[in-house]
Design an enzyme around this catalytic site. Structure first.
Site, short mmCIF file in Angstrom:
data_model
loop_
_atom_site.label_atom_id
_atom_site.label_comp_id
_atom_site.label_asym_id
_atom_site.label_seq_id
_atom_site.Cartn_x
_atom_site.Cartn_y
_atom_site.Cartn_z
N ARG A 92 -7.97 -12.32 32.52
CA ARG A 92 -8.03 -13.44 31.81
C ARG A 92 -8.88 -13.61 30.76
O ARG A 92 -8.42 -13.80 29.53
CB ARG A 92 -8.28 -14.63 32.76
N ILE A 93 -10.35 -13.04 30.97
CA ILE A 93 -11.01 -13.11 29.62
C ILE A 93 -11.06 -12.26 28.75
O ILE A 93 -11.00 -12.28 27.65
CB ILE A 93 -12.38 -13.28 30.41
N ARG A 114 -8.36 -1.03 37.23
CA ARG A 114 -7.63 -0.19 38.56
C ARG A 114 -6.12 -0.34 38.71
O ARG A 114 -5.63 0.82 38.75
CB ARG A 114 -8.18 -0.57 39.95
N THR A 115 -5.58 -1.57 38.43
CA THR A 115 -4.27 -1.63 38.37
C THR A 115 -3.76 -2.12 36.96
O THR A 115 -4.56 -2.85 36.43
CB THR A 115 -3.60 -2.57 39.49
N THR A 154 -20.29 -9.54 29.01
CA THR A 154 -20.54 -10.79 29.16
C THR A 154 -20.09 -11.22 30.58
O THR A 154 -19.96 -12.39 31.01
CB THR A 154 -19.52 -11.68 28.21
N ARG A 180 -21.27 -9.50 34.15
CA ARG A 180 -22.30 -9.54 35.19
C ARG A 180 -23.32 -8.44 34.81
O ARG A 180 -22.87 -7.23 34.39
CB ARG A 180 -22.07 -9.30 36.55
N GLU A 226 -32.04 -11.62 35.97
CA GLU A 226 -32.01 -12.58 35.22
C GLU A 226 -32.95 -13.70 35.94
O GLU A 226 -32.76 -13.82 37.00
CB GLU A 226 -30.41 -13.36 35.01
N HIS A 267 -27.09 -15.83 29.51
CA HIS A 267 -26.06 -15.99 30.42
C HIS A 267 -25.43 -17.29 30.02
O HIS A 267 -25.36 -18.44 30.84
CB HIS A 267 -26.48 -16.10 31.91
N GLY A 281 -22.21 -17.60 28.63
CA GLY A 281 -20.74 -17.50 28.37
C GLY A 281 -19.93 -18.76 28.47
O GLY A 281 -18.93 -19.17 27.80
C1 DGY Z 1 -19.15 -17.46 36.02
O1 DGY Z 1 -18.46 -18.49 35.86
O2 DGY Z 1 -18.97 -16.54 36.75
C2 DGY Z 1 -19.91 -17.37 34.87
O3 DGY Z 1 -20.64 -16.24 34.96
C3 DGY Z 1 -20.79 -18.66 34.79
O4 DGY Z 1 -20.08 -19.64 34.36
#
Ligand code: DGY
Length: 328
Positions: A159-160, A181-182, A239, A241, A270, A289, A291
């Site tokens: 999605r992102i 992976r897929t 963005t 982990r 963090e 963090h 995002g």
């Molecule tokens: C998430 O949603 O996993 C982000 O890292 C924090 O909103």
């Protein structure tokens, strides 16, 4: 059935979702402090609650779950859930809800912003002003590079990742390669994106942007071996982990100029220490963090997290669930 079920709310979440819970007959307990609860504080409070509205700063590990196996549902305010021991929650029959897609636009904006910020040294240049070093116009100092036509590599085209790729294509006509992976045929078609092996992704990306989940397979996948394979002109963006990249290896790769720069919204650990060497590198931009940090995204996240709990008690269904096998 909702019947004065007690929900422990672990942080100050946006009112949009909390109001939905208030409208139902839940009994809400709030943790009022600015910091997250310690594991001991969390366990002690969760013991006399039926459900938990929590987020990535709450450690929901085996130790916690062993002491709180009575929980009806855990509702996570985040798309990522690596703070929760999902196999253990599943063994104990506890459904875990999460909030997918609520922050996709916001997070893609941060990835896109970090890409430009690193390529043009925004944070370093800002610091020169603060430090009183804004001298005369200098035609050859602190030059960045242009993004037009550069190859975007996406690690985790979901999605992102798709939204980051859309931005890069629209703004800079960037060809898109990706590794999953897929394969993602819909995104391949929409973005004219090409699936490549992990090594090709490393070798061919000018901008390499990470959008996968943190799992045992992805932990430290961007390590010394990976950075060695990247272009010396490449920018690494994360963005997703922090532990997906191995931070000492990233610092080393930047110092050795194996890669050109980095844009990070996530670090390991963090919060990042204020004397971390990444913070004084000219071609590196770090954010804390942030995002999902728009009013719109955080409101949507709180609504989805609340709806997961409400629907569970009303219908036995969790609209956005990590471990559906628990309810099957
Ligand atoms: C998430 O949603 O996993 C982000 O890292 C924090 O909103």
């Amino acid at each position: 059935m909702i019947d004065n079920q007690k929900i422990l709310i672990t942080r100050k979440y946006p009112a949009a979702g909390i109001n939905l819970l208030r409208q139902e007959r839940f009994c809400l307990t709030f943790w009022e402090k600015d910091r997250p609860m310690t594991p001991e504080e969390l366990t002690a409070r969760a013991k006399d609650h039926q459900s938990l509205l929590c987020t990535l700063t709450d450690r929901i590990d085996k130790r916690f779950l062993d002491q709180c196996p009575h929980l009806d549902i855990i509702s996570q305010f985040a798309v990522g859930y690596d703070n929760i021991d999902i196999p253990e929650a599943t063994r104990k029959g506890i459904p875990v809800g999460y909030t997918p897609d609520a922050m996709s636009e916001a997070t893609a904006d941060i990835a896109f912003g970090l890409m430009i910020a690193a390529a043009r040294k925004f944070f370093f240049l800002h610091k020169t002003i603060i430090n009183g070093q804004w001298g005369y116009f200098n035609p050859t100092a602190h030059l960045g590079f242009e993004l037009k036509g550069k190859t975007l590599g996406i690690f985790g085209l979901g999605r992102i990742g798709v939204k980051m790729a859309q931005r890069c294509k629209a703004a800079y006509d960037m060809p898109v390669i990706y590794h999953n992976r897929t394969r993602n045929p819909a995104a391949e078609k929409q973005l004219n994106a090409t699936w490549v092996s992990f090594d090709r992704l490393l070798e061919q990306s000018d901008i390499l942007s990470v959008h996968c989940a943190l799992t045992p397979e992805t932990r430290h996948i961007f390590n010394a071996r990976a950075f060695e394979k990247m272009k010396p002109s490449a920018v690494f963006i994360n963005t997703a982990r922090g532990p997906i990249h191995k931070e000492p290896d990233l610092i080393d790769a930047l110092n050795k100029k194996q890669i050109w720069g980095a844009g990070l919204d996530v670090t390991d650990p963090e919060p990042m220490a204020k004397d971390n060497p990444l913070l004084s590198m000219e071609n590196v931009c770090v954010l804390p963090h942030a995002g999902s940090g728009t009013m719109e995204a955080r409101d949507r996240m709180s609504v989805l997290a609340a709806e997961n709990i409400i629907e569970f008690y009303k219908t036995g269904r969790v609209p956005h669930i990590v471990n559906p096998e628990v309810l099957a």
